[in-house]
Motif scaffolding. Structure first.
Motif: not given
Length: 257
Positions: A7-23, A60-66, A142-146
């Protein structure tokens, strides 16, 4: 793979760029560390909210596709990313802008190239700078942070986590590997206080947001505004002391019962 990690690593996870665009309807990005170049996983810069509040962001964003995940190194930040973040933080302090960090990352890049360019020093420099900031800083998981890779951004006055997010000294896979197979990845998540609920109970996390609510971005922005207001009335000395006290209080609970 554990269902929580899927669930955390799903492609449709809320991303930092989307939050920044809205904020920040008005946003000016800053690229590169002026030495090694750019870090595609990092979105960093300055902007203004709809209420004309100036804010500095580090996302920081993981990316949404390969393709995007390969380009962004799966969110594992490289040395240029940490040094770029440090540049942005220095500007934020100079101009009196609060800093908001938005994280979804496995940790820092551990490649030989990053180690050769001083990855550990770059992380340490950002941890120190965040701790000594004379402006408020807030981190959102927003997801993981290790690992220290995430801690570099998390030395903050306030911490927000989505209810299914994770924050720990190592990823669940790394914890399981360190224990030489004595624990599964799923067990590792429950072994240490890395969930939002556990960290909130222990006082490290200030707000936990349900990730499945109808308008998550709006709820997150509202929480950021609510947490920033009282912080902006604090003196620089009090901001620094509050960050240290937050982590000292958490550490005082070890060893865990």
């Amino acid at each position: 793979m554990d269902k929580r990690l899927q669930q955390l690593r799903a492609a449709d996870r809320l991303s930092a760029p989307l939050v920044i665009q809205a904020l920040l309807p008005t946003f000016v990005p800053l690229h590169g560390d002026r030495v090694l170049g750019d870090a595609p996983a990092l979105t960093a810069g300055f902007g203004r909210t709809s209420t004309d509040q100036a804010i500095t962001v580090l996302g920081i964003d993981r990316g949404s596709d390969t393709t995007s995940r390969r380009q962004k190194n799966g969110g594992a930040l490289t040395v240029p990313g940490y040094r770029t973040a440090l540049r942005v933080v220095d500007h934020a302090e100079k101009f009196g802008m609060p800093v908001v960090s938005l994280l979804n990352m496995p940790g820092a890049d551990a490649s030989p190239a990053s180690e050769a360019h001083g990855q550990s020093q770059a992380i340490a420099d950002l941890i120190a700078a965040m701790g000594q900031l004379t402006v408020p800083n807030i981190v959102v998981f927003l997801g993981e942070g290790h690992s220290g890779g995430a801690l570099a951004f998390a030395n903050a006055n306030r911490l927000i986590m989505l209810d299914d997010a994770l924050f720990n000294v190592a990823s669940p896979e790394a914890v399981a590997a360190i224990l030489h197979g004595q624990q599964t990845v799923s067990d590792a998540i429950d072994l240490l206080p890395m969930t939002a609920a556990e960290l909130h109970q222990r006082g490290l996390v200030d707000r936990v947001l349900a990730h499945q609510q109808p308008d998550l971005i709006a709820a997150l922005i509202q929480q950021l505004q609510l947490l920033l207001q009282p912080l902006q009335t604090m003196t620089p000395t009090d901001l620094i002391a509050q960050r240290e006290a937050k982590f000292q209080q958490f550490l005082a609970q070890w060893p865990l019962n």
